[in-house]
Design a protein around this motif. Sequence first.
Motif, short mmCIF file in Angstrom:
data_model
loop_
_atom_site.label_atom_id
_atom_site.label_comp_id
_atom_site.label_asym_id
_atom_site.label_seq_id
_atom_site.Cartn_x
_atom_site.Cartn_y
_atom_site.Cartn_z
N MET A 1 -81.07 -58.70 11.74
CA MET A 1 -79.63 -58.52 11.56
C MET A 1 -79.30 -57.03 11.50
N GLN A 2 -78.32 -56.63 12.30
CA GLN A 2 -77.89 -55.25 12.29
C GLN A 2 -76.99 -54.98 11.09
N THR A 3 -76.93 -53.73 10.69
CA THR A 3 -76.10 -53.33 9.56
C THR A 3 -75.04 -52.36 10.02
N VAL A 4 -73.80 -52.65 9.63
CA VAL A 4 -72.67 -51.76 9.90
C VAL A 4 -72.19 -51.23 8.55
N ALA A 5 -72.26 -49.93 8.36
CA ALA A 5 -71.80 -49.31 7.11
C ALA A 5 -70.37 -48.82 7.32
N VAL A 6 -69.50 -49.20 6.41
CA VAL A 6 -68.09 -48.81 6.47
C VAL A 6 -67.80 -47.91 5.28
N VAL A 7 -67.43 -46.67 5.55
CA VAL A 7 -67.08 -45.75 4.48
C VAL A 7 -65.61 -45.95 4.15
N ALA A 18 -64.11 -59.36 6.46
CA ALA A 18 -63.56 -60.70 6.65
C ALA A 18 -63.86 -61.23 8.05
N LYS A 19 -63.75 -60.37 9.07
CA LYS A 19 -64.01 -60.81 10.44
C LYS A 19 -65.49 -61.15 10.62
N ALA A 20 -66.39 -60.38 10.00
CA ALA A 20 -67.80 -60.70 10.08
C ALA A 20 -68.08 -62.06 9.44
N ARG A 21 -67.41 -62.36 8.35
CA ARG A 21 -67.54 -63.66 7.70
C ARG A 21 -67.04 -64.77 8.63
N ALA A 22 -65.89 -64.55 9.28
CA ALA A 22 -65.33 -65.56 10.17
C ALA A 22 -66.25 -65.80 11.37
N LEU A 23 -66.81 -64.73 11.92
CA LEU A 23 -67.71 -64.87 13.07
C LEU A 23 -68.96 -65.65 12.69
N ALA A 24 -69.50 -65.36 11.51
CA ALA A 24 -70.68 -66.10 11.05
C ALA A 24 -70.35 -67.57 10.84
N ASP A 25 -69.15 -67.86 10.32
CA ASP A 25 -68.77 -69.24 10.04
C ASP A 25 -68.64 -70.08 11.30
N VAL A 26 -68.31 -69.44 12.44
CA VAL A 26 -68.19 -70.21 13.67
C VAL A 26 -69.45 -70.16 14.51
N ALA A 30 -73.52 -62.55 13.34
CA ALA A 30 -72.70 -61.41 12.94
C ALA A 30 -73.55 -60.39 12.18
N PRO A 31 -73.17 -59.12 12.23
CA PRO A 31 -73.93 -58.10 11.49
C PRO A 31 -73.63 -58.14 10.00
N ARG A 32 -74.48 -57.50 9.25
CA ARG A 32 -74.21 -57.26 7.84
C ARG A 32 -73.22 -56.09 7.74
N VAL A 33 -72.13 -56.29 7.03
CA VAL A 33 -71.13 -55.25 6.84
C VAL A 33 -71.17 -54.80 5.39
N PRO A 155 -80.67 -43.83 -0.23
CA PRO A 155 -79.81 -43.80 0.95
C PRO A 155 -79.74 -45.16 1.63
N LEU A 156 -78.72 -45.35 2.45
CA LEU A 156 -78.52 -46.60 3.17
C LEU A 156 -78.73 -46.34 4.65
N ALA A 157 -79.53 -47.19 5.32
CA ALA A 157 -79.74 -47.09 6.76
C ALA A 157 -78.80 -48.06 7.45
N ALA A 158 -78.22 -47.63 8.58
CA ALA A 158 -77.25 -48.47 9.29
C ALA A 158 -77.38 -48.26 10.78
N ASP A 159 -77.07 -49.34 11.53
CA ASP A 159 -77.09 -49.26 12.99
C ASP A 159 -75.79 -48.69 13.54
#
Length: 425
Positions: A1-7, A18-26, A30-33, A155-159
């Motif tokens: 699973m890829q990771t997207v870090a949002v500052v 929320a969109k990542a949750r919706a995509l996973a639900d269908v 989806a990536p980890r946000v 630190p946090l690693a992100a794609d």
Amino acid sequence: MQTVAVVGAGPKGIALAAKARALADVGFEAPRVVLLDRNGIAESWSGRRGYTNGLLPLGTPPEKDIGFPYADSWGGASIGVSDVMTRFSWHRHLVERGQYADWVDRGRLRPSHRRWSAYLRAVAQEAEAEVLEADVVGLELEGERWRLSLAEGAPLAADGVVLTGAGPAIEIAGQPRGHPRVLDGRSYWLHEKEFKKHFSLNVCVIGSGETAASIVISLLKKLHKGSTVDVLTSRGVLYSRGESFDENRFYSDPGDWPRLAETHRREFLERTDRGVFSLQAEAMLNQSRCFRTLAGRAVAIDPGGRQVVVTIEYGDEQERVVYDVVVVAIGFDARWFESILGHEARARLVETLAGDELERRIGIDLSVEGLSPRLHLPMLAGLAQGPGFPNLSCLGLLSDRVLRSYVEGLGPRTRDQLGERRQLV
């Protein structure tokens, strides 16, 4: 699973979670946000951190919520994604609290910033957003991933990294910091209660955008009737924002935006978004006789113990004007992130741009074209991709654009559900 870090854990970050949750639900992979914000969820809207007193009305209609415009971005799965996203809608939020009818009957009033922050926190909770209350102090490349250094902790690693938020207030050259008589678009709200009706003051507000407008309106409500408020603008006059359908449509659906000539896109942004007052702000200011507009540019601010002297330049002439208080409200720095870029990240960004303007190089996924790993800059995407991305006008489309780069294809469960849906139709 890829990771997207949002500052930033404001509207854009929560829309992505929320969109990542919706995509996973269908059924998408989806990536980890991960949202990173030292103040927590939507705190900049609460009135406790500056930027607002929390009581200001939302500038955009609340119907332009976390999922708006519920676009057809996911092919045959778009309806399913939109179905899930309606769980996070403004209307659903009101229905669940028994407030929907009251809101409609009162004319669909725009909520206060504080009320909007409560909505955002509810969405984050419903979407089970992953939030780290951490201050990002460094952003560096480590192979083909980003390394985000935090003030405390590992630190946090992100794609991929998405940078959101207003950034620090833009300053005028030589502007003193921390002076009690020189405030900015953030610190004013932290000192707003100090302005009392029994004080008669002469105040200068520098700026001609919505930040300046909200501060002027606040001052006119709080100050003694003998006070004066000067609005200093380099254009000489205050312009109001265009809000026709032909203008608003580009905020909701910027599909035709790149077809406009760059000069016309810049003109559009100036006319509808940057350096203009909203029609609502104009209507309130038209009723006041306590403020005036001055033409010119502040080139120096010299504060003293009791007064502040502003040097104003207009054409070939200069004059020095004395005020009790000065508020510099010329906006916020969307390129604040450059100060935390590491050596390798900075060098690669400069190499990628090759001397071109950064705002011109924002791609369809709102990242810097040619830079790998991806660095998404929605706050700078207005010129290249559409005027709604830097603000709240198309949060759902923003999340679609960003996440498409990290989402794998439909899973078996989604294909079965879509097949059942077609049979029912």
